[in-house]
Design a protein around this motif. Structure first.
Motif, PDB file in Angstrom:
ATOM      1  N   ARG A 131     -12.853   3.944   3.375  1.00 12.15           N
ATOM      2  CA  ARG A 131     -11.442   4.442   3.058  1.00 12.15           C
ATOM      3  C   ARG A 131     -11.303   5.077   1.799  1.00 12.15           C
ATOM      4  N   LEU A 132     -10.496   5.967   1.389  1.00 10.20           N
ATOM      5  CA  LEU A 132     -10.271   6.597   0.309  1.00 10.20           C
ATOM      6  C   LEU A 132      -8.598   6.480  -0.055  1.00 10.20           C
ATOM      7  N   ALA A 133      -8.310   6.495  -1.348  1.00  2.00           N
ATOM      8  CA  ALA A 133      -6.904   6.521  -1.453  1.00  2.00           C
ATOM      9  C   ALA A 133      -6.631   6.813  -3.041  1.00  2.00           C
ATOM     10  N   ARG A 134      -5.458   7.437  -3.370  1.00  2.00           N
ATOM     11  CA  ARG A 134      -4.927   7.655  -4.558  1.00  2.00           C
ATOM     12  C   ARG A 134      -4.077   6.557  -4.955  1.00  2.00           C
ATOM     13  N   GLY A 135      -4.213   6.341  -6.262  1.00  2.34           N
ATOM     14  CA  GLY A 135      -3.107   5.174  -6.648  1.00  2.34           C
ATOM     15  C   GLY A 135      -1.792   5.693  -6.851  1.00  2.34           C
ATOM     16  N   GLY A 136      -0.826   4.730  -6.798  1.00  2.00           N
ATOM     17  CA  GLY A 136       0.715   5.132  -7.180  1.00  2.00           C
ATOM     18  C   GLY A 136       1.448   5.406  -5.832  1.00  2.00           C
ATOM     19  N   ILE A 137       0.882   5.429  -4.578  1.00 10.22           N
ATOM     20  CA  ILE A 137       1.529   5.865  -3.538  1.00 10.22           C
ATOM     21  C   ILE A 137       1.677   4.496  -2.521  1.00 10.22           C
ATOM     22  N   GLY A 138       1.192   3.651  -2.860  1.00 14.87           N
ATOM     23  CA  GLY A 138       1.077   2.414  -1.992  1.00 14.87           C
ATOM     24  C   GLY A 138       0.192   2.304  -0.895  1.00 14.87           C
ATOM     25  N   GLN A 139      -0.610   2.961  -0.890  1.00  9.49           N
ATOM     26  CA  GLN A 139      -1.812   3.276  -0.077  1.00  9.49           C
ATOM     27  C   GLN A 139      -2.805   2.028  -0.049  1.00  9.49           C
ATOM     28  N   ALA A 140      -3.001   1.965  -1.395  1.00  9.15           N
ATOM     29  CA  ALA A 140      -4.074   0.916  -1.809  1.00  9.15           C
ATOM     30  C   ALA A 140      -3.733   0.097  -2.868  1.00  9.15           C
ATOM     31  N   GLY A 141      -4.408  -0.882  -3.270  1.00  6.65           N
ATOM     32  CA  GLY A 141      -4.315  -1.527  -4.661  1.00  6.65           C
ATOM     33  C   GLY A 141      -4.539  -3.158  -4.519  1.00  6.65           C
ATOM     34  N   VAL A 142      -4.073  -3.821  -5.480  1.00  9.20           N
ATOM     35  CA  VAL A 142      -4.359  -5.113  -5.367  1.00  9.20           C
ATOM     36  C   VAL A 142      -3.316  -5.620  -6.227  1.00  9.20           C
ATOM     37  N   SER A 143      -2.417  -6.869  -5.750  1.00  9.49           N
ATOM     38  CA  SER A 143      -1.441  -7.712  -6.195  1.00  9.49           C
ATOM     39  C   SER A 143      -1.689  -9.108  -6.286  1.00  9.49           C
ATOM     40  N   THR A 144      -1.107  -9.824  -7.128  1.00 11.24           N
ATOM     41  CA  THR A 144      -1.157 -11.131  -7.388  1.00 11.24           C
ATOM     42  C   THR A 144       0.134 -11.783  -7.208  1.00 11.24           C
ATOM     43  N   ALA A 145       0.117 -13.332  -6.817  1.00 17.53           N
ATOM     44  CA  ALA A 145       1.492 -14.008  -6.599  1.00 17.53           C
ATOM     45  C   ALA A 145       1.988 -13.705  -5.287  1.00 17.53           C
ATOM     46  N   PRO A 146       1.498 -13.718  -4.233  1.00 23.27           N
ATOM     47  CA  PRO A 146       0.051 -14.162  -3.880  1.00 23.27           C
ATOM     48  C   PRO A 146      -0.709 -13.047  -4.023  1.00 23.27           C
ATOM     49  N   PHE A 147      -2.282 -13.214  -3.868  1.00 23.78           N
ATOM     50  CA  PHE A 147      -3.299 -12.290  -4.357  1.00 23.78           C
ATOM     51  C   PHE A 147      -3.359 -11.414  -2.971  1.00 23.78           C
ATOM     52  N   GLU A 148      -3.426 -10.194  -3.010  1.00 20.83           N
ATOM     53  CA  GLU A 148      -3.800  -9.288  -2.041  1.00 20.83           C
ATOM     54  C   GLU A 148      -4.337  -8.218  -2.525  1.00 20.83           C
ATOM     55  N   ALA A 149      -5.706  -7.690  -1.961  1.00 18.62           N
ATOM     56  CA  ALA A 149      -6.342  -6.430  -2.058  1.00 18.62           C
ATOM     57  C   ALA A 149      -6.296  -5.676  -0.852  1.00 18.62           C
ATOM     58  N   TRP A 154      -6.832  -2.296   5.957  1.00 15.36           N
ATOM     59  CA  TRP A 154      -7.928  -3.417   5.587  1.00 15.36           C
ATOM     60  C   TRP A 154      -7.287  -4.406   4.559  1.00 15.36           C
ATOM     61  N   HIS A 155      -7.578  -5.533   4.488  1.00 15.34           N
ATOM     62  CA  HIS A 155      -6.998  -6.347   3.525  1.00 15.34           C
ATOM     63  C   HIS A 155      -7.969  -7.541   3.333  1.00 15.34           C
ATOM     64  N   MET A 156      -7.735  -8.214   2.050  1.00 14.73           N
ATOM     65  CA  MET A 156      -8.485  -9.293   1.434  1.00 14.73           C
ATOM     66  C   MET A 156      -7.062 -10.019   0.889  1.00 14.73           C
ATOM     67  N   ARG A 157      -6.737 -11.208   1.544  1.00 13.11           N
ATOM     68  CA  ARG A 157      -5.485 -11.911   1.235  1.00 13.11           C
ATOM     69  C   ARG A 157      -5.540 -13.286   1.182  1.00 13.11           C
ATOM     70  N   SER A 158      -4.759 -13.761   0.126  1.00 10.54           N
ATOM     71  CA  SER A 158      -4.680 -15.202  -0.196  1.00 10.54           C
ATOM     72  C   SER A 158      -3.388 -15.766  -0.016  1.00 10.54           C
ATOM     73  N   ARG A 159      -3.270 -17.047   0.317  1.00 12.08           N
ATOM     74  CA  ARG A 159      -1.873 -17.541   0.497  1.00 12.08           C
ATOM     75  C   ARG A 159      -1.502 -17.886  -1.043  1.00 12.08           C
ATOM     76  N   ASP A 160      -2.288 -18.069  -2.223  1.00 11.49           N
ATOM     77  CA  ASP A 160      -1.672 -18.457  -3.396  1.00 11.49           C
ATOM     78  C   ASP A 160      -2.570 -17.113  -4.488  1.00 11.49           C
ATOM     79  N   GLN A 161      -2.412 -17.551  -5.656  1.00 10.04           N
ATOM     80  CA  GLN A 161      -3.245 -16.756  -6.737  1.00 10.04           C
ATOM     81  C   GLN A 161      -4.444 -16.745  -7.007  1.00 10.04           C
ATOM     82  N   TYR A 162      -5.338 -17.985  -6.352  1.00 15.13           N
ATOM     83  CA  TYR A 162      -6.443 -18.259  -6.812  1.00 15.13           C
ATOM     84  C   TYR A 162      -7.494 -18.150  -5.885  1.00 15.13           C
ATOM     85  N   LEU A 163      -7.395 -17.434  -4.794  1.00  9.05           N
ATOM     86  CA  LEU A 163      -8.551 -17.084  -3.999  1.00  9.05           C
ATOM     87  C   LEU A 163      -9.357 -18.167  -3.368  1.00  9.05           C
TER      88      LEU A 163
END
Length: 368
Positions: A131-149, A154-163
Motif C-alpha cells: 500500500r502507498l500513501a502521501r502524508g497529510g490527507i489521513g490515508q496513513a500515519g501513526v498516532s499515540t494515546a492510544p497507539f495506532e499505525a 491495515w492497522h497495528m493498534r494498541s489499547r494504550d500508548q505502550y504497545l
C-alpha cells in the motif's frame, strides 16, 4: 470508503508512484540499498547517548528521513502447519520538516511518504501486498494515546500508548490476517542503549524491539480460515542515513530459541562485511555483540524471482556457543514490492533449536 476519500487515495497513489520512480533504483550500490546511503543533509542524525523515551519514541520522528514499524510472527495453525506473517509501515520524508500544508492551505505539500508491506507465508505459498500513501490527507500515519499505525484499512493498534497489547490486520488479493498480540516481556534496546551502528564509517540508527509477543488469531487463505497461535517480534528503527554509500544490502535475523533466549543479528554487505547484533537473555536482558563476532555464512542458494538468494545459512557466535543452521520454511518468500526483497520464516537446528525470521535485501535485478 466514500467518493471523496476514494478519489484522494487514487490521486495519492498516482503522486507517490511518480515520486518513487524518481528515487534511486533498488540495486544502486552507490547510494546503498534503496537509496538508504544517500546524504542526510538537513535531517537529524542519530547520536550516541540520546536515551530512548517511551511512549514518545513509539510515535513518528519527522526530523529523520526514514523509519519503520515492523512486525513479524512465527505461527502454528490448528491444522498443524507452520505459518509466518509480516506487517510493516514505512515513513520516508522527501525533505526535512513536518509541513502539513502550504500557504494556500494545500495538504499535498506534506513531505511524508508512507508505504505498507504485508506478507503471509505457508510451507508451499507466499502472499504479499503493498500500500502507498502521501502524508497529510489521513490515508496513513501513526498516532499515540492510544497507539495506532495504519495505512488504508491495515492497522497495528494498541489499547494504550505502550504497545503491550496489539491488534494487527492486513489484507491482500489472496489473503487476510487478524491477530491479537500480548507482550510478556520488556522492550529491548538494540546496540548501545538503542544506538545501533551500521557501518565502520559510523552510520547508525535508533533501534529498539519488542520480541516477547504471544499471538493468537486467524489467517484467511484461498483454502479457508486457519486459527493460529505463536510468537511475534516488533522492530522500531529510525535514521536519516542508515547505510554507507557502498552497502548494497543486508541479511537480518531475528531468532528465538527453545531455551527462551533470543538473537537479533545482521550482516551488511559492501566493500567489506559489517556484522552486529544483540543477544537477549530469557528475561529480556540485552547484551550487544561486538562488531564481527557474529559469523553468517551462506550454505544453499535458491533461484527466486530470477535472482540467486541464500535460503540456508550457517550462523555462528562462538562467545555464546551458537552454531546453528538457519533454513527457510519456504525458499520462495519473495516480496515483489517497489523495492523488492526476501522475507520469510526460518527454522533452526544445531547447537540451539527454534524459529525466527530472515530478511535479505539488495540481491540484484532479475537475470536475463
Amino acid at each position: 470508503m466514500n467518493v471523496k476519500r476514494a478519489l484522494a487515495a487514487v490521486v495519492s497513489k498516482f503522486t507517490l508512484a511518480a515520486t518513487l520512480l524518481a528515487l534511486p533504483a533498488p540495486p544502486a550500490v552507490a547510494q546503498g540499498y534503496a537509496g538508504l546511503g544517500t546524504e542526510a543533509e538537513g535531517f537529524a542524525v542519530p547520536v550516541p547517548g540520546r536515551p530512548l523515551v517511551f511512549p514518545c519514541d513509539h510515535a513518528p520522528h519527522p526530523d529523520y528521513r526514514i523509519e519503520w514499524w515492523y512486525l513479524t510472527a512465527n505461527l502454528t495453525g490448528d491444522d498443524g502447519r507452520d505459518y509466518g506473517v509480516q506487517w510493516t509501515l514505512f515513513r520516508s520524508a522527501l525533505r526535512p520538516g513536518d509541513d502539513r500544508q502550504d500557504d494556500a492551505g494545500s495538504v499535498w505539500t506534506n513531505p511524508q511518504i508512507w508505504m505498507g508491506h504485508a506478507g503471509l507465508t505457508t510451507p508451499d505459498a507466499h502472499h504479499s501486498s503493498e500500500r502507498l500513501a502521501r502524508g497529510g490527507i489521513g490515508q496513513a500515519g501513526v498516532s499515540t494515546a492510544p497507539f495506532e499505525a495504519y495505512i488504508d484499512d491495515w492497522h497495528m493498534r494498541s489499547r494504550d500508548q505502550y504497545l503491550r497489547d496489539l491488534t494487527l490486520r492486513a489484507t491482500g488479493d489472496s489473503f487476510r490476517y487478524d491477530l491479537s498480540l500480548s507482550a510478556d516481556g520488556p522492550l529491548v534496546m538494540q546496540g548501545d542503549a538503542g544506538y545501533s551502528v551500521k557501518s565502520a564509517d559510523g552510520q547508525a540508527s535508533y533501534y529498539y524491539s519488542q520480541p516477547h509477543y504471544q499471538v493468537t488469531g486467524t489467517l484467511d487463505l484461498p483454502n479457508g480460515p486457519v486459527a493460529v497461535t505463536g510468537e511475534g517480534w516488533l522492530d522500531r528503527e529510525w535514521s536519516s542515513q542508515p547505510l554507507s554509500e557502498d552497502q548494497s544490502g543486508w541479511d537480518w535475523f531475528s531468532l528465538r530459541f527453545n531455551s527462551g533466549e533470543k538473537l537479533m543479528g545482521f550482516q551488511l554487505r559492501g566493500a567489506s562485511l559489517f556484522t552486529s547484533g544483540t543477544w537477549i537473555a530469557a528475561d529480556g536482558t540485552p547484551t550487544p555483540l561486538e562488531p564481527g563476532s557474529l559469523q553468517a555464512t551462506p550454505v544453499t542458494f535458491t533461484e527466486v524471482a530470477g535472482r540467486k538468494v541464500p535460503t540456508e545459512w550457517q550462523l555462528r557466535l562462538p562467545a555464546r556457543g551458537l552454531d546453528v543452521r538457519v533454513s527457510a520454511m519456504n525458499p520462495q518468500s519473495w516480496m515483489e514490492m517497489s523495492f523488492p526483497y526476501w522475507e520469510g520464516p526460518v527454522r533452526l537446528s544445531g547447537s540451539h533449536v527454534g524459529k525466527g525470521y530472515l530478511e535479505m535485501t539488495g540481491y540484484g535485478a532479475p537475470a536475463d
